[in-house]
Structures are given as structure tokens and as C-alpha cells.
Write an enzyme that holds these catalytic residues in place. Structure first.
Site, PDB file in Angstrom:
ATOM      1  N   GLU A 144       0.893  -1.160   0.000  1.00  0.00           N
ATOM      2  CA  GLU A 144       0.000   0.000   0.000  1.00  0.00           C
ATOM      3  C   GLU A 144       0.926   1.203   0.000  1.00  0.00           C
ATOM      4  O   GLU A 144       1.195   1.798   1.038  1.00  0.00           O
ATOM      5  CB  GLU A 144      -0.938  -0.027   1.215  1.00  0.00           C
ATOM      6  CG  GLU A 144      -2.282   0.654   0.957  1.00  0.00           C
ATOM      7  CD  GLU A 144      -2.205   2.172   0.983  1.00  0.00           C
ATOM      8  OE1 GLU A 144      -1.397   2.754   0.224  1.00  0.00           O
ATOM      9  OE2 GLU A 144      -2.959   2.770   1.748  1.00  0.00           O
ATOM     10  N   GLU A 153       4.447   8.553  -3.914  1.00  0.00           N
ATOM     11  CA  GLU A 153       5.175   8.122  -2.725  1.00  0.00           C
ATOM     12  C   GLU A 153       6.307   7.157  -3.063  1.00  0.00           C
ATOM     13  O   GLU A 153       6.836   6.478  -2.186  1.00  0.00           O
ATOM     14  CB  GLU A 153       4.215   7.478  -1.719  1.00  0.00           C
ATOM     15  CG  GLU A 153       3.242   8.469  -1.104  1.00  0.00           C
ATOM     16  CD  GLU A 153       2.362   7.843  -0.034  1.00  0.00           C
ATOM     17  OE1 GLU A 153       2.516   6.628   0.225  1.00  0.00           O
ATOM     18  OE2 GLU A 153       1.525   8.552   0.532  1.00  0.00           O
TER      19      GLU A 153
END
Length: 667
Positions: A144, A153
Site C-alpha cells: 500500500e 510516494e
């Protein structure tokens, strides 16, 4: 142990050295994290659980042990799901030390310590082998690592490394794949977040138009995505010019290449218009068949869904084309998405230019275009809401009316605001001389005595509404350069407060307790401890136009600051109570500033109106309001007895420029 931290005070303008606990940064990050928001995302949790069960089953059906690598484990939730689904062992990687410590405790609390190993490292530092962090490569990869832009990210380099060094070839992956979608739209509102529009100045019987230099008009802007809650943007604010297109996809079960690249799709406009903005989102398939899907699609793309899942950790993307361009229904247009390791940007090309540009395969190799660079400096100075604020003609008209009230032909004006249009307006309206200083230069010596001091006020360092009280400190700093009867615009500001019930925003601060049957109270306690460390005594900024709420009280003026005077020497204090007029859960207080430009003209940075009897609120879309979450938002059991009023105590410390507040419910 205490450490000294340098901090520029956004209200006073001074640089301060503060003694902070050595773990202050950790506590700030934990307190402001989205862990609770993710755990409240039931759609996300359910889809992950289904995908993990299916992946473990596929491995078991092949007669293999299920060895899981969970990158970015957070609380350890996905690893615990995997063990419950039958995985033989899980390696759970978490680089953020406080979270890794919490994950170890949560795993132990739920009885999985013998099958889950938490590794406090970045995944690229993990070793495999008899003496390594992992005994062997995993055959199931669970991650995730996504943000609103999917790759922001560092998901791609993490996957690239994992496939090379940490997982078996042909491993199962949850999610299995992701797709990024794009839709071309025309939207004056969204385009106003990217370009400066001409300003109309109506002075007496004459209208003048301020047109900005061509460098600003032609500037390609910056590549940074504007991530917002598109579900709060009404359909009337944009015109769809194309169907939804799949721009690119990533298969996480295979080797991933993070190198910069581009993807081009043929676009057939379904309507003629001005191509300005790309709206984008993504979805993930949790399994190879695509039967288990989690989507970020906005409401108009999934009209059959009765209730689109609310989430704040993943939203939707607004990208701005380098320049607006007309497109005709039915013409051939090509949209190209460029990406590097962490970001995406778009370019639109007409067919004739596209075919010329890509004459052969050799041309395609050189077709990658670097990210746009701002050449006008405006995109570096102003954020997206600030562009929208400067383009708000109604707001500008209020300042024009106020300036016309106070300006004389011999007025010597000084403007103290960052990147403001007020100096131009004052000049157009006939001021004799106009000086302007930015917040880093308020002590600059002026050659003239100033008769009119103006400001919006707006300063780029401001996060909370009252940080713009820097105007008061700047006004004090230049007091020697002001005439005795100086006119100050705005003449004062009021701090307003209102108690609200949020539709969804409360979830980001509410404890989870149990998630999909797993006890995560330890994480709740960790966040609460970090909030109590300091943050719970402070408000936090949120753009409330994106977060619907209901007013439970009338707005109440709680404190006033007179800009015609210098900074007060004594602390300003106020206390009282606000009656709750509507039933509901008192999640918190919203605070904002209202600037009184003149006795008759005011500009609000917060509440615009309460639109109906139910208390629905309309907020200034260009500003963030301050939200102070009550303890009831953190402890839902206290909401069983609804209060009839909320008492408050608010203090302004002129030495620090800080506002401290406390609230307490009354039965």
C-alpha cells in the site's frame, strides 16, 4: 532530552529558537498522519482482504508455501489479513520507526508474532538470505504505497527493487495491477487555479482592465498535481470534452520499470470547447481477473453507485495543460501522459502536429518531454487557491470599492502583502504614489510619509487564518513612516467561531478500535498520545469547501484586532458560550478571520453563508479554515449525551502571535 529548533513565526515574522522534545517531529507526523483515515476506509480494507485471500489460495493450490512480503505495513493490518487467510509467514516492512514499533505491538496483541516479522527498514535496504532480514524471497507481494497520484510516494522504484531482490519471478501481487485514467474538460473555475485573468477596474464612469504580461500568460506552470476532493465540485463547474480514457497501467506482478517515460492515447472530443484541464484518478485490481476492484473514480463516472466511498488519503487529480487550446468535436487529438519516478504531467497535440512529430520510431525514442518549468515566478509564489482568490472578480470588487472610499489624489500608499494586486489597483484608482513591500522587508526605509496603509492581508507563510495577523506586526514595524491620521485598510479583523458536525472529516481524527476483526487500539493510543503531546491544543487548517459539514450553532465573533493601532502589549482573552441550535454530533469548532476593509465593506476567509434550515455551510473556496477537533471526535462514546452549548476560552499572546483555545460541552 530537549533540542533547540529554529522556526520562523508566521504571525510575528520573527525567527525563534524553541526547546522541543527530541521526538517532536515523530509526534507531529503521527498526529497528522492518515493512518486512522485509511483504517476507516472500509471499501479499501474489504478489497484488500478479498485480494489477499485469493492470492494465498492461488499459491496454496500450486502446492507452495505462502511467503508474503508486505511493504509499507503501517499497523500490520494487511500482514494479519494474510496470516488469517492461510499465509505461512509474512515479512512486514515499515520504515517509520514509531509505526514499526506500534506494528510489533499490534501483531503481538492479535497473536501473530510467530508468523509475522516486522522489519524497520526501507524496503530497498532489506536483505535476503540465511543471515538476512528475510530467509528467502517471497511469492506474494502486498503493498500500500500509493498516493492520490498513484506514484507520488515512490511506488515504482520500490516495486522495481522488490522484483529484482525480494520476491520470486511470477509472484502473486496484491494489488495485481493499477490503471490511471484521464478526462479532458473545460472549466473556468479550475483554470482560474492556474492562470491570472484580466482584472476589471470600474472607477467612476471609466472601466480599466489590468492585463498581465505575456510571460505569465504563456508560462507552462509547474508539474505538481492539485489533489482535491473532486466529488465536491459540482458538474456545473466544468464541461466534459472527452470520454474517460485509460492513459497507462502498471502490472505489479511483473518487473516494474521506474524510468521516465510517456504514454499517448488518441482522444476524440465529444464536444467542442477550450481544452484546459485534465481530471485524473486511478483504480486497482486486487486479483488477475479484475473481479476485485477498488476505484477512486468521481461521482459522475460511477453514477449507479448510491454512495461513493469517502476517503481523504486518496483523492482525485487536477492537471493543467501548459496552455489552453480549442478543440472541435470529432477532430483527431492526442493526449500524452509523461511521468518520472514520482510525478505525472500532460500535453495535448492536434493530429497534424502529432503525426509530424512522430514520423518514425527513431523520433518516438526522443519524444519524452521533461516536466514543465515555471518561467514567470508566479506559480512558485502562489499556490492554486491563491490563483483562484486573485481571479475572484467579486472579491476584487470589494477591495476596489473600499480603496475608492479611502484614496485621495495625494494619497501615499504602502501595501504590505505578498504578491498582491492592491498596489496596481491603488495606482489605477489615482493614488499619487504606491510603495509595496513583501513580508521579508517590512523594515525597509521609506522616502515618504505614508497616508494610506493597505493589505489584503495575505502572506505566503500563513497556514492558519490568524497567521495573516502578521499585517498587524508589519503595521507596527513601519509605524514611524505613517502619518498621524493614517488610513489603514483593512481597518480591523474579527476572529469568528462556529460549532459544526462534519459529514466525513471527523474520520481522520477518530479512533478505529477494531478493523476487519483485528484489534488496533494500540495505534489509536499512539495517535492520541501524540495529539496530547502538543497538537490537540492546536487547530489545524482544512479547505472546508471540500469537506461538507452542518452548522450546529450560529457563527460567533469572539475577538477583534484593530489595525489602526499597534500590537497590544497585553494578552487578549475572551471566554463565553455558544448555544447549539441544531441536533448533531459536535465534532469541532471552525474558526476564520473576517477583514473589515472599511466600516461598510468586509471580506470573509471562512463562512460565506448557511444555505438552508439544515445548516449546510458554504465556505470561501480560496482559503483554508481552522478546525479544532473536540475530544468527542477522538472519543465517540462521549457523543451519547448531546450538549446544549459549548463553552470556550480563547487567548491571543501578542509576544508569540499564537492563539490558544479550549472548549467544553455543557449539558
Amino acid at each position: 532530552m530537549k533540542v533547540f529548533c529554529g522556526r520562523a513565526n508566521p504571525t510575528t515574522g520573527s525567527v525563534e529558537w524553541l526547546a522541543e522534545d527530541e521526538n517532536y517531529d515523530y509526534h507531529q507526523e503521527i498526529a497528522r498522519s492518515c493512518y486512522a483515515d485509511m483504517l476507516h476506509d472500509k471499501d479499501r480494507n474489504l478489497k484488500y482482504y478479498q485480494g489477499i485471500r485469493a492470492a494465498v489460495s492461488r499459491v496454496k493450490e500450486r502446492g507452495e508455501k505462502a511467503i508474503v512480503l508486505d511493504i509499507g505495513t503501517g499497523t500490520g493490518l494487511l500482514s494479519m489479513m494474510a496470516v488469517t487467510a492461510g499465509a505461512d509467514f509474512c515479512y512486514a516492512i515499515e520504515v517509520f520507526t514509531p509505526m514499526a514499533i506500534a506494528a510489533v505491538k499490534i501483531v503481538e496483541k492479535n497473536g501473530f508474532s510467530d508468523k509475522i516479522k516486522v522489519i524497520n527498514k526501507h524496503s530497498t535496504e532489506v536483505t535476503v538470505g540465511p543471515d538476512g532480514d528475510m530467509q528467502c524471497r517471497a511469492n506474494i507481494l502486498i503493498t500500500e504505497l500509493f498516493d492520490t497520484e498513484l506514484i507520488g510516494e515512490g511506488a515504482l522504484p520500490s516495486y522495481e527493487h522488490a522484483h529484482k531482490y525480494l520476491v520470486q519471478e511470477g509472484c502473486e501481487a496484491v494489488p495485481h495491477r493499477a490503471r490511471v485514467y484521464a478526462q479532458l474538460v473545460e472549466s473556468k473555475r479550475m483554470w482560474s487555479w492556474n492562470k491570472l485573468f484580466p482584472v476589471h477596474v470600474q472607477a467612476e464612469d471609466d472601466e480599466k482592465i489590468i492585463v498581465f504580461p505575456s510571460e505569465i500568460e504563456n508560462c507552462p506552470g509547474v508539474p505538481s498535481v492539485y489533489d482535491i476532493q473532486l466529488n465536491q465540485v459540482p458538474r456545473s463547474d466544468f464541461t466534459v470534452l472527452s470520454d474517460v480514457m485509460t492513459m497507462f497501467s502498471v502490472d505489479f506482478s511483473k518487473q516494474v520499470n521506474s524510468s521516465s517515460t510517456y504514454y499517448t492515447a488518441k482522444l476524440d472530443p465529444i464536444k467542442s470547447g477550450m481544452a484546459q484541464v485534465i481530471l485524473s484518478w486511478w483504480d486497482v485490481d486486487m486479483d488477475p481477473s479484475g473481479m476485485i476492484k477498488c476505484t477512486m473514480a468521481p461521482y459522475w463516472v460511477q453514477p449507479t453507485s448510491n454512495d461513493v466511498q469517502w476517503r481523504d488519503h486518496w483523492m482525485q487529480c487536477v492537471y493543467f495543460l501548459p496552455n489552453e487550446e480549442p478543440v472541435l468535436q470529432g477532430e483527431n487529438v492526442y493526449l500524452t501522459a509523461y511521468r518520472d519516478e514520482y510525478s505525472v504531467w500532460y500535453k495535448l497535440q492536434k493530429a497534424r502536429f502529432f503525426i509530424f512529430y512522430f514520423r518514425n520510431e527513431e523520433d518516438k525514442k526522443d519524444a519524452y518531454v521533461g516536466s514543465p518549468l515555471c518561467s514567470c515566478q508566479a506559480h512558485l509564489l502562489w499556490n492554486r487557491p491563491r490563483f483562484g482568490e486573485l481571479n475572484d472578480q467579486n472579491r476584487t470588487n470589494q477591495y476596489i470599492q473600499a480603496l475608492m472610499t479611502v484614496l485621495e489624489k495625494d494619497s501615499i500608499c504602502l501595501c504590505i502583502s505578498d504578491g498582491s494586486l492592491l498596489p496596481l489597483l491603488a495606482q489605477y484608482l489615482g493614488a499619487e504614489q504606491v510603495f509595496t513591500v513583501e513580508n521579508s522587508a517590512v523594515s525597509h526605509c521609506l522616502m515618504e510619509k505614508v497616508s494610506v496603509l493597505i493589505g489584503e492581508p495575505f502572506f505566503t507563510t500563513s497556514l492558519l487564518p490568524w497567521h495573516n495577523l502578521y499585517f498587524l506586526y508589519a503595521r507596527t514595524a513601519v509605524a514611524a513612516h505613517l502619518t498621524n491620521g493614517v488610513t489603514v485598510l483593512p481597518q480591523s479583523a474579527s476572529l469568528y467561531m462556529m460549532v459544526v458536525e462534519f459529514k466525513d472529516l471527523w474520520r481522520i481524527r477518530s479512533p478505529c478500535g477494531t478493523c476487519e476483526g483485528f484489534d488496533v487500539h494500540i495505534m489509536d493510543d499512539m495517535i492520541k498520545n501524540s495529539l496530547n503531546f502538543r497538537e490537540s491544543k492546536e487547530a489545524e487548517p482544512h479547505p472546508l469547501w471540500e469537506y461538507p459539514c452542518k452548522s450546529l450553532s450560529d457563527p460567533q465573533e469572539v475577538m477583534t484586532f484593530d489595525f489602526r493601532l499597534t500590537v497590544p502589549q497585553q494578552t487578549l482573552s475572551t471566554d463565553g458560550s455558544v448555544n447549539l441550535l441544531r441536533t448533531g454530533k459536535s465534532h469541532g469548532a471552525v474558526l476564520w478571520m473576517e477583514y473589515h476593509l472599511t466600516a461598510d465593506i468586509s471580506v470573509s476567509t471562512g463562512l460565506v453563508q448557511i444555505s438552508d434550515e439544515k445548516g449546510s455551510c458554504k465556505w470561501n473556496p480560496h482559503c483554508k479554515q481552522a478546525v479544532y477537533f473536540f475530544s468527542s471526535a477522538l472519543e465517540p462514546e462521549t457523543l451519547t449525551d448531546l450538549p446544549s452549548a459549548i463553552t470556550y476560552a480563547i487567548n491571543f499572546n501578542p509576544k508569540t502571535g499564537e492563539i490558544a483555545m479550549s472548549f467544553k460541552p455543557l449539558s
